[in-house]
Design a protein around this motif. Structure first.
Motif, PDB file in Angstrom:
ATOM      1  N   ASN A  49     -14.257 -20.001  45.131  1.00 50.90           N
ATOM      2  CA  ASN A  49     -13.768 -18.626  44.985  1.00 50.90           C
ATOM      3  C   ASN A  49     -12.447 -18.511  44.238  1.00 50.90           C
ATOM      4  O   ASN A  49     -11.860 -17.436  44.194  1.00 50.90           O
ATOM      5  CB  ASN A  49     -13.684 -17.977  46.364  1.00 50.90           C
ATOM      6  N   ILE A  50     -11.972 -19.635  43.666  1.00 44.02           N
ATOM      7  CA  ILE A  50     -10.743 -19.515  42.881  1.00 44.02           C
ATOM      8  C   ILE A  50     -11.086 -19.008  41.480  1.00 44.02           C
ATOM      9  O   ILE A  50     -12.166 -19.261  40.963  1.00 44.02           O
ATOM     10  CB  ILE A  50      -9.931 -20.829  42.805  1.00 44.02           C
ATOM     11  N   PRO A  51     -10.166 -18.264  40.866  1.00 38.25           N
ATOM     12  CA  PRO A  51     -10.500 -17.573  39.617  1.00 38.25           C
ATOM     13  C   PRO A  51     -10.528 -18.471  38.377  1.00 38.25           C
ATOM     14  O   PRO A  51     -11.109 -18.102  37.376  1.00 38.25           O
ATOM     15  CB  PRO A  51      -9.379 -16.538  39.484  1.00 38.25           C
ATOM     16  N   TYR A  52      -9.931 -19.665  38.414  1.00 36.65           N
ATOM     17  CA  TYR A  52      -9.792 -20.443  37.178  1.00 36.65           C
ATOM     18  C   TYR A  52     -10.942 -21.388  36.908  1.00 36.65           C
ATOM     19  O   TYR A  52     -10.937 -22.138  35.957  1.00 36.65           O
ATOM     20  CB  TYR A  52      -8.509 -21.291  37.222  1.00 36.65           C
ATOM     21  N   LYS A  53     -11.936 -21.399  37.768  1.00 35.85           N
ATOM     22  CA  LYS A  53     -12.996 -22.390  37.590  1.00 35.85           C
ATOM     23  C   LYS A  53     -13.821 -22.069  36.342  1.00 35.85           C
ATOM     24  O   LYS A  53     -13.868 -20.934  35.881  1.00 35.85           O
ATOM     25  CB  LYS A  53     -13.906 -22.395  38.808  1.00 35.85           C
ATOM     26  N   THR A  54     -14.496 -23.073  35.820  1.00 31.36           N
ATOM     27  CA  THR A  54     -15.374 -22.843  34.688  1.00 31.36           C
ATOM     28  C   THR A  54     -16.747 -22.452  35.219  1.00 31.36           C
ATOM     29  O   THR A  54     -17.064 -21.295  35.316  1.00 31.36           O
ATOM     30  CB  THR A  54     -15.443 -24.072  33.779  1.00 31.36           C
ATOM     31  N   ARG A  55     -17.556 -23.430  35.627  1.00 32.08           N
ATOM     32  CA  ARG A  55     -18.839 -23.050  36.220  1.00 32.08           C
ATOM     33  C   ARG A  55     -18.822 -23.187  37.738  1.00 32.08           C
ATOM     34  O   ARG A  55     -18.829 -22.218  38.458  1.00 32.08           O
ATOM     35  CB  ARG A  55     -19.978 -23.860  35.635  1.00 32.08           C
ATOM     36  N   LYS A 113      -8.856 -31.576  51.655  1.00 30.39           N
ATOM     37  CA  LYS A 113      -9.433 -30.665  52.664  1.00 30.39           C
ATOM     38  C   LYS A 113      -9.013 -29.236  52.371  1.00 30.39           C
ATOM     39  O   LYS A 113      -9.804 -28.306  52.472  1.00 30.39           O
ATOM     40  CB  LYS A 113      -8.990 -31.088  54.063  1.00 30.39           C
ATOM     41  N   ARG A 114      -7.733 -29.068  52.000  1.00 28.65           N
ATOM     42  CA  ARG A 114      -7.226 -27.725  51.720  1.00 28.65           C
ATOM     43  C   ARG A 114      -7.854 -27.162  50.444  1.00 28.65           C
ATOM     44  O   ARG A 114      -8.133 -25.966  50.347  1.00 28.65           O
ATOM     45  CB  ARG A 114      -5.700 -27.802  51.563  1.00 28.65           C
ATOM     46  N   ALA A 115      -8.097 -28.043  49.449  1.00 25.92           N
ATOM     47  CA  ALA A 115      -8.660 -27.595  48.170  1.00 25.92           C
ATOM     48  C   ALA A 115     -10.084 -27.055  48.331  1.00 25.92           C
ATOM     49  O   ALA A 115     -10.615 -26.424  47.427  1.00 25.92           O
ATOM     50  CB  ALA A 115      -8.640 -28.734  47.162  1.00 25.92           C
ATOM     51  N   MET A 116     -10.694 -27.300  49.488  1.00 28.74           N
ATOM     52  CA  MET A 116     -12.044 -26.772  49.737  1.00 28.74           C
ATOM     53  C   MET A 116     -12.029 -25.261  49.960  1.00 28.74           C
ATOM     54  O   MET A 116     -13.037 -24.600  49.764  1.00 28.74           O
ATOM     55  CB  MET A 116     -12.677 -27.436  50.965  1.00 28.74           C
ATOM     56  N   TRP A 117     -10.901 -24.724  50.451  1.00 26.74           N
ATOM     57  CA  TRP A 117     -10.894 -23.285  50.783  1.00 26.74           C
ATOM     58  C   TRP A 117      -9.696 -22.526  50.226  1.00 26.74           C
ATOM     59  O   TRP A 117      -9.721 -21.311  50.121  1.00 26.74           O
ATOM     60  CB  TRP A 117     -10.972 -23.079  52.298  1.00 26.74           C
ATOM     61  N   ASP A 118      -8.636 -23.252  49.836  1.00 26.57           N
ATOM     62  CA  ASP A 118      -7.376 -22.574  49.502  1.00 26.57           C
ATOM     63  C   ASP A 118      -7.134 -22.575  47.994  1.00 26.57           C
ATOM     64  O   ASP A 118      -7.862 -23.194  47.230  1.00 26.57           O
ATOM     65  CB  ASP A 118      -6.227 -23.291  50.216  1.00 26.57           C
ATOM     66  N   VAL A 119      -6.087 -21.888  47.588  1.00 27.76           N
ATOM     67  CA  VAL A 119      -5.633 -21.892  46.200  1.00 27.76           C
ATOM     68  C   VAL A 119      -4.400 -22.789  46.141  1.00 27.76           C
ATOM     69  O   VAL A 119      -3.450 -22.576  46.889  1.00 27.76           O
ATOM     70  CB  VAL A 119      -5.261 -20.463  45.745  1.00 27.76           C
ATOM     71  N   ILE A 120      -4.437 -23.792  45.290  1.00 28.46           N
ATOM     72  CA  ILE A 120      -3.348 -24.772  45.219  1.00 28.46           C
ATOM     73  C   ILE A 120      -2.770 -24.738  43.811  1.00 28.46           C
ATOM     74  O   ILE A 120      -3.511 -24.621  42.822  1.00 28.46           O
ATOM     75  CB  ILE A 120      -3.889 -26.186  45.569  1.00 28.46           C
ATOM     76  N   SER A 121      -1.450 -24.818  43.699  1.00 29.90           N
ATOM     77  CA  SER A 121      -0.821 -24.737  42.373  1.00 29.90           C
ATOM     78  C   SER A 121      -0.785 -26.119  41.701  1.00 29.90           C
ATOM     79  O   SER A 121      -0.866 -27.147  42.378  1.00 29.90           O
ATOM     80  CB  SER A 121       0.603 -24.187  42.497  1.00 29.90           C
ATOM     81  N   ILE A 122      -0.661 -26.106  40.381  1.00 31.72           N
ATOM     82  CA  ILE A 122      -0.564 -27.362  39.619  1.00 31.72           C
ATOM     83  C   ILE A 122       0.676 -28.133  40.080  1.00 31.72           C
ATOM     84  O   ILE A 122       0.646 -29.347  40.254  1.00 31.72           O
ATOM     85  CB  ILE A 122      -0.494 -27.064  38.100  1.00 31.72           C
ATOM     86  N   LYS A 123       1.765 -27.393  40.318  1.00 28.28           N
ATOM     87  CA  LYS A 123       3.023 -28.006  40.740  1.00 28.28           C
ATOM     88  C   LYS A 123       2.852 -28.765  42.058  1.00 28.28           C
ATOM     89  O   LYS A 123       3.322 -29.896  42.205  1.00 28.28           O
ATOM     90  CB  LYS A 123       4.069 -26.899  40.895  1.00 28.28           C
ATOM     91  N   GLU A 124       2.161 -28.136  43.015  1.00 24.43           N
ATOM     92  CA  GLU A 124       1.929 -28.813  44.306  1.00 24.43           C
ATOM     93  C   GLU A 124       1.183 -30.127  44.105  1.00 24.43           C
ATOM     94  O   GLU A 124       1.509 -31.135  44.719  1.00 24.43           O
ATOM     95  CB  GLU A 124       1.103 -27.917  45.234  1.00 24.43           C
ATOM     96  N   ALA A 125       0.140 -30.088  43.262  1.00 30.42           N
ATOM     97  CA  ALA A 125      -0.658 -31.300  43.038  1.00 30.42           C
ATOM     98  C   ALA A 125       0.173 -32.369  42.333  1.00 30.42           C
ATOM     99  O   ALA A 125       0.061 -33.559  42.624  1.00 30.42           O
ATOM    100  CB  ALA A 125      -1.901 -30.954  42.224  1.00 30.42           C
ATOM    101  N   GLU A 126       1.020 -31.923  41.410  1.00 27.73           N
ATOM    102  CA  GLU A 126       1.815 -32.863  40.622  1.00 27.73           C
ATOM    103  C   GLU A 126       2.781 -33.659  41.491  1.00 27.73           C
ATOM    104  O   GLU A 126       3.166 -34.781  41.151  1.00 27.73           O
ATOM    105  CB  GLU A 126       2.579 -32.091  39.544  1.00 27.73           C
ATOM    106  N   GLU A 127       3.165 -33.080  42.634  1.00 25.78           N
ATOM    107  CA  GLU A 127       4.111 -33.773  43.514  1.00 25.78           C
ATOM    108  C   GLU A 127       3.564 -35.101  44.046  1.00 25.78           C
ATOM    109  O   GLU A 127       4.333 -35.980  44.419  1.00 25.78           O
ATOM    110  CB  GLU A 127       4.541 -32.851  44.658  1.00 25.78           C
TER     111      GLU A 127
END
Ligand SMILES: [Zn+2]
Length: 447
Positions: A49-55, A113-127
């Motif tokens: 349900n995140i808006p940036y996905k491709t397919r 686990k969080r990426a299954m339902w939440d919206v995560i920023s690039i910055k958070e992942a980069e950490e």
């Protein structure tokens, strides 16, 4: 275990073509002889349900073991392939790669686990690149690192399924997929452990994608043997140079793990909400079905959109007061509507009684009485007996819904949706040994 490398990549595809699993298969072909695979390639679907996905918001993880110099070689191959074959001209394609050596940090498992339902920023992942055994590589915005780490952090220890994918010759990309469709019906009947091959309800073949991507067939199933057998029974009418089997969290409902109260909902999450129906479902322009629900913290609209077809008709039978559990993605408020739950699944927990009132019968001649006028009781149309004090009969009408789960038809389901046919099946105890995995992968690489 030493000398282990987890490779993740995501957001390499675009709506126009390409596909992350195709890239993965090209990489596997290139590195297969150098190293040992610890698992089938993993295809991990993240929050749809995140808006940036491709397919389908699918990322790939490869888990391998080998000599240090061979693992370095593999890293180079991955970087080169992602750099050269990603659809980087598409403004929405922002590839990312992650490498994790040996143990996957528990923080990355939690991220997954969080990426299954939440919206995560690039910055958070980069950490996560601050961990000594983690490396992330971004192309353009590098949004793909969120999914790359999300895939690495999901070892598929819980329920999982398999998907067999076959790929077309590049010269055929974008053309109609030619296949003997009878063979698909036959393969479906011969392999009870595959599923979602054909939507018999809408007579639609599901294993052939419609887009311009390189995938020819995608066959989903409970075992690697079943998906390979089904593929062997299908008669394509064009050359298919590559195939691969992925172990995946598709069809496991893994994006629905978190319960929310209505006042906690925010855009783009995948949420489970227990609530009561507060108005009668009604259709709006575009044939979408809308109704509202509430819990002790607030109220929100729910929608079953037009593509969910007969699902709308079923939900239209809900009544005020019905107790339900809604599983869906949260759409933000826009000019024309408030924040809305896009319903992917619905569980009915309790149905209110539906009553109607009928005129009583005449005790003299058994005819149905007629109203004698407002507050004047009843009068028999046949023998004219009057009944001043009689009350109407209350009759319970059977509900057209039952307690239990409702799903849209196969054609409108998400990759992650667990279809009814899977029932309570859970494949978590059926992991294969490394030796057998590598034997099967060798056969797939040879095609
Ligand atoms: Zn009568």
């Amino acid at each position: 275990m030493k000398n282990v490398l987890h490779i993740g990549f995501d957001d390499t595809d675009s709506l126009k073509g390409s596909c992350t699993t195709h890239l993965a298969t090209l990489i596997i072909q290139e590195i297969f002889d150098q190293i040992t695979f610890l698992d089938f390639p993993n295809l991990i679907r993240l929050n749809p349900n995140i808006p940036y996905k491709t397919r389908g918001n699918g990322a790939v993880a490869l888990r391998i073991k080998g000599e240090e110099k061979d693992l370095e070689y593999c890293k180079e191959i991955v970087i080169n392939k992602v750099k050269n074959l990603s659809e980087v001209d598409d403004e929405n394609t922002n590839p990312g790669i992650a490498f994790v050596e040996n143990e996957v940090p528990k923080e990355i498992v939690a991220h997954s686990k969080r990426a299954m339902w939440d919206v995560i920023s690039i910055k958070e992942a980069e950490e996560f690149s601050s961990f000594s055994n983690v490396e992330v590589i971004k192309f353009k915005l590098g949004r793909g690192i969120i999914g790359a780490l999300g895939a690495i952090g999901n070892p598929l220890k819980d329920d999982f399924t398999y998907e067999h994918l076959s790929y077309r010759e590049p010269k055929n990309f974008g053309t109609k997929r030619l296949v003997d469709s009878e063979s698909i019906y036959f393969a479906d009947k011969e392999t009870p452990l595959t599923f979602n091959n054909i939507d018999y309800e809408y007579n639609s073949i599901m294993i052939l994608p419609r887009g311009a991507d390189p995938v020819f067939t995608g066959i989903r199933g409970e075992t690697v043997e079943a998906v390979r057998k089904a593929y062997s029974l299908i008669s394509p009418l064009e050359e298919l140079p590559m195939q691969m089997v992925f172990r995946t969290n598709q069809h496991t409902n893994q994006h629905f793990t978190k319960q929310f109260s209505i006042n906690e909902l925010k855009p783009y999450i995948s949420a489970i909400v227990d609530a009561d129906v507060t108005n009668k479902p009604h259709y709006i322009e575009g044939s979408h079905l809308i109704f509202s629900v509430e819990d002790s913290t607030g109220k929100i609209d729910c929608a079953a959109y037009e593509p969910t077809k007969r699902f709308r008709g079923q939900l239209s039978k809900l009544l005020i007061g019905d107790k339900i559990t809604v599983f869906g993605g949260i759409r933000p408020a826009e000019e024309k509507h408030q924040m809305t739950i896009n319903i992917e699944r619905l569980k009915i927990n309790e149905l209110v009684k539906k009553n109607k009132f009928e005129n009583p019968f005449c005790s003299n001649c058994q005819s149905r009485l007629k109203s004698a006028g407002k507050n004047k009781g009843y009068k028999c149309p046949k023998c004219s007996t009057k009944y001043r004090e009689l009350q109407p009969n209350e009759i319970e009408i059977p509900r057209e819904l039952t307690i239990g789960e409702y799903l849209p038809p196969m054609i409108a389901q998400r990759h992650l949706t667990k279809p009814k046919v899977r029932g309570n099946r859970d494949n978590s105890s059926t992991q294969k040994q490394i030796k057998e995995i590598n034997t099967i992968l060798a056969a797939l690489v040879e095609n």
